[in-house]
Write an enzyme that holds these catalytic residues in place. Sequence first.
Site, PDB file in Angstrom:
ATOM      1  CG  ASN A   1      87.957   6.618  -1.245  1.00 23.16           C
ATOM      2  OD1 ASN A   1      87.851   7.069  -2.275  1.00 23.16           O
ATOM      3  ND2 ASN A   1      87.501   5.385  -0.940  1.00 23.16           N
TER       4      ASN A   1
ATOM      5  CE1 TYR B   1      71.750  19.073  -2.526  1.00 28.75           C
ATOM      6  CE2 TYR B   1      69.695  18.185  -3.145  1.00 28.75           C
ATOM      7  CZ  TYR B   1      71.033  17.976  -2.988  1.00 28.75           C
ATOM      8  OH  TYR B   1      71.482  16.664  -2.657  1.00 28.75           O
TER       9      TYR B   1
END
Length: 215
Positions: A41, A118
């Site tokens: 998670n 990016y």
Amino acid sequence: MHNDSIKTSFLTRIEPSYSNSITAATPIHQQDLPLNILINNAGIMATPFKLSQDNIELHFATNHLGHFLLADLLLETMKSTLRERKTEGRIVNVSSLGHRYGYREGFCFDKINDESRYHRYYAYAQSKISNILHANELTRRLKEEGAEVTANSLYPGTILRNLMRYDAFLKCILKVLGIFISKTVQQGAATTCFVALHPQLKGVGGEYFVDCNIA
């Protein structure tokens, strides 16, 4: 409902790196603890360009490679628990609806660390589709082995927490729209708990869940 027979451990990786993933898995190995369920998670979103300690773009390192490595390090423990306790193992990757919005050219593994191309949201999406592909491929391999360990991925919903702290504009928009689309932490955890625990999903692997349903 409280059950003293169920023990939960939280493995925290302060910085995503090969060595820290090993450190996170070490207590389970050293104490010979059983392991039935692994929920991956940890995550970051829309951060400025940065490389991890292992010189890998931070989204990919944190959201995917750290989970991939941790699952790999703990997989034999899950198989051992399965043999000894006859209890199915489950690996759950928390992904995102954002997996749909990656780089137009798809994965470019040789350019992951290229700062000139990016884009913080595309990089996030790339890491989240990796969560799904990881669960799907792991399921395929485990089925070939005949191991009763499943892997699934899911989208927990929009939850207004610290994940969006790097984008003040998006955070403001979601605060306004939040009354219509956001979930509480408890609501957001529902699909994760369902995939990890519900008897109905025994033997189900390689699926992607939204709102406690296969999407």
